[in-house]
Motif scaffolding. Structure first.
Motif, PDB file in Angstrom:
ATOM      1  N   SER A 179       0.814  -1.210   0.000  1.00  0.00           N
ATOM      2  CA  SER A 179       0.000   0.000   0.000  1.00  0.00           C
ATOM      3  C   SER A 179       0.854   1.269   0.000  1.00  0.00           C
ATOM      4  CB  SER A 179      -0.897  -0.017   1.238  1.00  0.00           C
ATOM      5  OG  SER A 179      -1.679   1.144   1.301  1.00  0.00           O
ATOM      6  N   PRO A 180       0.677   2.159  -0.992  1.00  0.00           N
ATOM      7  CA  PRO A 180       1.395   3.435  -0.957  1.00  0.00           C
ATOM      8  C   PRO A 180       1.109   4.159   0.364  1.00  0.00           C
ATOM      9  CG  PRO A 180       0.324   3.146  -3.072  1.00  0.00           C
ATOM     10  CD  PRO A 180      -0.189   2.050  -2.163  1.00  0.00           C
ATOM     11  N   ALA A 181       2.158   4.645   1.013  1.00  0.00           N
ATOM     12  CA  ALA A 181       1.973   5.163   2.367  1.00  0.00           C
ATOM     13  C   ALA A 181       2.656   6.498   2.637  1.00  0.00           C
ATOM     14  CB  ALA A 181       2.477   4.129   3.375  1.00  0.00           C
ATOM     15  N   GLY A 182       3.763   6.792   1.974  1.00  0.00           N
ATOM     16  CA  GLY A 182       4.481   8.023   2.274  1.00  0.00           C
ATOM     17  C   GLY A 182       5.084   8.640   1.039  1.00  0.00           C
ATOM     18  N   VAL A 183       5.146   9.965   1.047  1.00  0.00           N
ATOM     19  CA  VAL A 183       5.723  10.688  -0.074  1.00  0.00           C
ATOM     20  C   VAL A 183       6.751  11.684   0.464  1.00  0.00           C
ATOM     21  CG1 VAL A 183       3.865  12.412  -0.126  1.00  0.00           C
ATOM     22  CG2 VAL A 183       5.191  11.985  -2.173  1.00  0.00           C
ATOM     23  N   LEU A 184       7.886  11.779  -0.226  1.00  0.00           N
ATOM     24  CA  LEU A 184       8.976  12.670   0.151  1.00  0.00           C
ATOM     25  C   LEU A 184       9.408  13.412  -1.109  1.00  0.00           C
ATOM     26  CD1 LEU A 184      11.375  13.045   2.513  1.00  0.00           C
ATOM     27  CD2 LEU A 184      12.634  11.807   0.773  1.00  0.00           C
ATOM     28  N   LEU A 185       9.348  14.744  -1.065  1.00  0.00           N
ATOM     29  CA  LEU A 185       9.700  15.562  -2.220  1.00  0.00           C
ATOM     30  C   LEU A 185      10.842  16.490  -1.845  1.00  0.00           C
ATOM     31  CD1 LEU A 185       6.079  16.641  -3.289  1.00  0.00           C
ATOM     32  CD2 LEU A 185       7.307  14.540  -3.901  1.00  0.00           C
ATOM     33  N   LEU A 186      11.982  16.327  -2.505  1.00  0.00           N
ATOM     34  CA  LEU A 186      13.159  17.153  -2.257  1.00  0.00           C
ATOM     35  C   LEU A 186      13.485  17.970  -3.498  1.00  0.00           C
ATOM     36  CD1 LEU A 186      15.483  14.424  -0.695  1.00  0.00           C
ATOM     37  CD2 LEU A 186      14.083  16.083   0.536  1.00  0.00           C
ATOM     38  N   SER A 187      14.011  19.165  -3.291  1.00  0.00           N
ATOM     39  CA  SER A 187      14.486  19.997  -4.390  1.00  0.00           C
ATOM     40  C   SER A 187      15.876  20.502  -4.063  1.00  0.00           C
ATOM     41  CB  SER A 187      13.562  21.197  -4.608  1.00  0.00           C
ATOM     42  OG  SER A 187      12.358  20.793  -5.195  1.00  0.00           O
ATOM     43  N   GLU A 188      16.670  20.630  -5.107  1.00  0.00           N
ATOM     44  CA  GLU A 188      18.032  21.129  -4.928  1.00  0.00           C
ATOM     45  C   GLU A 188      18.069  22.642  -5.161  1.00  0.00           C
ATOM     46  OE1 GLU A 188      22.587  20.084  -6.329  1.00  0.00           O
ATOM     47  OE2 GLU A 188      20.923  19.458  -7.610  1.00  0.00           O
ATOM     48  N   HIS A 189      18.918  23.312  -4.393  1.00  0.00           N
ATOM     49  CA  HIS A 189      19.206  24.736  -4.571  1.00  0.00           C
ATOM     50  C   HIS A 189      20.719  24.844  -4.752  1.00  0.00           C
ATOM     51  CE1 HIS A 189      15.172  26.189  -3.322  1.00  0.00           C
ATOM     52  NE2 HIS A 189      15.170  25.045  -2.670  1.00  0.00           N
ATOM     53  N   PRO A 190      21.220  24.563  -5.976  1.00  0.00           N
ATOM     54  CA  PRO A 190      22.663  24.442  -6.186  1.00  0.00           C
ATOM     55  C   PRO A 190      23.467  25.708  -5.878  1.00  0.00           C
ATOM     56  CG  PRO A 190      21.473  24.192  -8.266  1.00  0.00           C
ATOM     57  CD  PRO A 190      20.462  24.292  -7.186  1.00  0.00           C
ATOM     58  N   LEU A 191      22.926  26.872  -6.144  1.00  0.00           N
ATOM     59  CA  LEU A 191      23.680  28.100  -5.861  1.00  0.00           C
ATOM     60  C   LEU A 191      23.899  28.295  -4.368  1.00  0.00           C
ATOM     61  CD1 LEU A 191      22.106  30.561  -8.465  1.00  0.00           C
ATOM     62  CD2 LEU A 191      24.273  29.308  -8.610  1.00  0.00           C
ATOM     63  N   ARG A 192      22.996  27.750  -3.569  1.00  0.00           N
ATOM     64  CA  ARG A 192      23.127  27.838  -2.112  1.00  0.00           C
ATOM     65  C   ARG A 192      23.796  26.593  -1.535  1.00  0.00           C
ATOM     66  NH1 ARG A 192      17.214  29.294  -0.057  1.00  0.00           N
ATOM     67  NH2 ARG A 192      18.272  29.312   1.940  1.00  0.00           N
ATOM     68  N   LYS A 193      24.116  25.627  -2.400  1.00  0.00           N
ATOM     69  CA  LYS A 193      24.632  24.319  -1.970  1.00  0.00           C
ATOM     70  C   LYS A 193      23.725  23.741  -0.887  1.00  0.00           C
ATOM     71  CE  LYS A 193      29.431  24.488  -3.266  1.00  0.00           C
ATOM     72  NZ  LYS A 193      30.779  24.152  -2.885  1.00  0.00           N
ATOM     73  N   ALA A 194      22.434  23.730  -1.220  1.00  0.00           N
ATOM     74  CA  ALA A 194      21.442  23.289  -0.242  1.00  0.00           C
ATOM     75  C   ALA A 194      20.367  22.447  -0.906  1.00  0.00           C
ATOM     76  CB  ALA A 194      20.801  24.508   0.420  1.00  0.00           C
ATOM     77  N   TRP A 195      19.714  21.674  -0.070  1.00  0.00           N
ATOM     78  CA  TRP A 195      18.546  20.903  -0.479  1.00  0.00           C
ATOM     79  C   TRP A 195      17.386  21.320   0.408  1.00  0.00           C
ATOM     80  CZ3 TRP A 195      17.825  17.138  -4.258  1.00  0.00           C
ATOM     81  CH2 TRP A 195      18.965  16.809  -5.000  1.00  0.00           C
ATOM     82  N   GLU A 196      16.195  21.246  -0.155  1.00  0.00           N
ATOM     83  CA  GLU A 196      14.983  21.610   0.578  1.00  0.00           C
ATOM     84  C   GLU A 196      14.041  20.415   0.638  1.00  0.00           C
ATOM     85  OE1 GLU A 196      11.197  24.697   0.213  1.00  0.00           O
ATOM     86  OE2 GLU A 196      12.744  24.685  -1.342  1.00  0.00           O
ATOM     87  N   LEU A 197      13.506  20.178   1.821  1.00  0.00           N
ATOM     88  CA  LEU A 197      12.415  19.230   1.956  1.00  0.00           C
ATOM     89  C   LEU A 197      11.162  20.019   1.596  1.00  0.00           C
ATOM     90  CD1 LEU A 197      11.190  16.523   2.776  1.00  0.00           C
ATOM     91  CD2 LEU A 197      11.080  17.388   5.119  1.00  0.00           C
ATOM     92  N   VAL A 198      10.711  19.847   0.373  1.00  0.00           N
ATOM     93  CA  VAL A 198       9.576  20.594  -0.135  1.00  0.00           C
ATOM     94  C   VAL A 198       8.282  20.071   0.483  1.00  0.00           C
ATOM     95  CG1 VAL A 198       8.299  21.227  -2.218  1.00  0.00           C
ATOM     96  CG2 VAL A 198      10.788  21.084  -2.279  1.00  0.00           C
ATOM     97  N   TYR A 199       8.182  18.752   0.601  1.00  0.00           N
ATOM     98  CA  TYR A 199       6.994  18.158   1.203  1.00  0.00           C
ATOM     99  C   TYR A 199       7.314  16.751   1.679  1.00  0.00           C
ATOM    100  CZ  TYR A 199       2.288  16.543   2.052  1.00  0.00           C
ATOM    101  OH  TYR A 199       1.167  16.051   2.668  1.00  0.00           O
ATOM    102  N   ILE A 200       6.765  16.416   2.828  1.00  0.00           N
ATOM    103  CA  ILE A 200       6.789  15.039   3.316  1.00  0.00           C
ATOM    104  C   ILE A 200       5.418  14.779   3.902  1.00  0.00           C
ATOM    105  CG2 ILE A 200       7.745  15.675   5.568  1.00  0.00           C
ATOM    106  CD1 ILE A 200       9.236  12.942   5.524  1.00  0.00           C
ATOM    107  N   GLY A 201       4.854  13.648   3.560  1.00  0.00           N
ATOM    108  CA  GLY A 201       3.534  13.318   4.085  1.00  0.00           C
ATOM    109  C   GLY A 201       3.356  11.821   4.203  1.00  0.00           C
ATOM    110  N   VAL A 202       2.579  11.439   5.191  1.00  0.00           N
ATOM    111  CA  VAL A 202       2.278  10.028   5.424  1.00  0.00           C
ATOM    112  C   VAL A 202       0.764   9.871   5.408  1.00  0.00           C
ATOM    113  CG1 VAL A 202       2.481   8.109   7.056  1.00  0.00           C
ATOM    114  CG2 VAL A 202       4.402   9.682   6.750  1.00  0.00           C
TER     115      VAL A 202
END
Length: 170
Positions: free
Chosen positions: A77-100
């Protein structure tokens, strides 16, 4: 005194996931919508936009990397979603959305999804990993703090819903 107990979950999420592709869009859309039910993150926004608009908005945050958009299952059963985006100029990643999904809450799935992502991102050149969370979402805040996140800013969200009266006075 009243004591409550819950059954110990028997279904464990594997570390495996499905990534976002045109063929999996419907799975992501369906699960994203399911995770909105009973959420503590800005519940007032639920239903204000369609799920496809929400996915488009998430894609517009940072640089969209489909391999970092993940759908996890518990059993079959599909149960969780994790969406990440990169911000290369900031050398950072963002957790855009996480849901269960409601049927999979309380078994540590969110923590496991995020921990797996953090382990992978530690092998990149990223210097930071950030997210935003509704201050009412105590469970999520506890998870984030347990994984080493610290508060760096507090902001207020102001929204006006509906057309309302003509504010120009004409």
């Amino acid at each position: 005194e009243r004591r409550l107990a819950a059954p110990v979950p028997t279904a464990e999420p594997s570390g495996e996931f499905v990534t976002y592709r045109a063929e999996t869009h419907h799975l992501f859309a369906s699960l994203l919508e399911e995770t909105y039910r009973g959420t503590y993150d800005c519940p007032e926004l639920d239903g204000l936009r369609g799920v496809d608009d929400a996915l488009s908005g998430h894609q517009a945050s940072g640089e969209f990397r489909p391999s970092y958009w993940r759908l996890y299952s518990v059993g079959s059963s599909p149960a969780g979603v994790l969406l990440l985006s990169e911000h290369p100029l900031r050398k950072a990643w963002e957790l855009v959305y996480i849901g269960v999904a409601p049927h999979a809450r309380g078994i540590g799935l969110g923590r496991r999804m995020l921990t797996q992502a953090l382990v992978e991102l530690a092998q990149t050149d990223a210097e930071a990993f950030f997210l935003a969370v509704d201050c009412r979402n105590r469970y999520a805040i506890e998870v984030y703090r347990g994984l080493g996140f610290v508060d760096v800013a507090k902001r207020a969200l102001h929204i006006r819903i509906g057309g309302g009266a003509n504010l120009a006075g004409s």
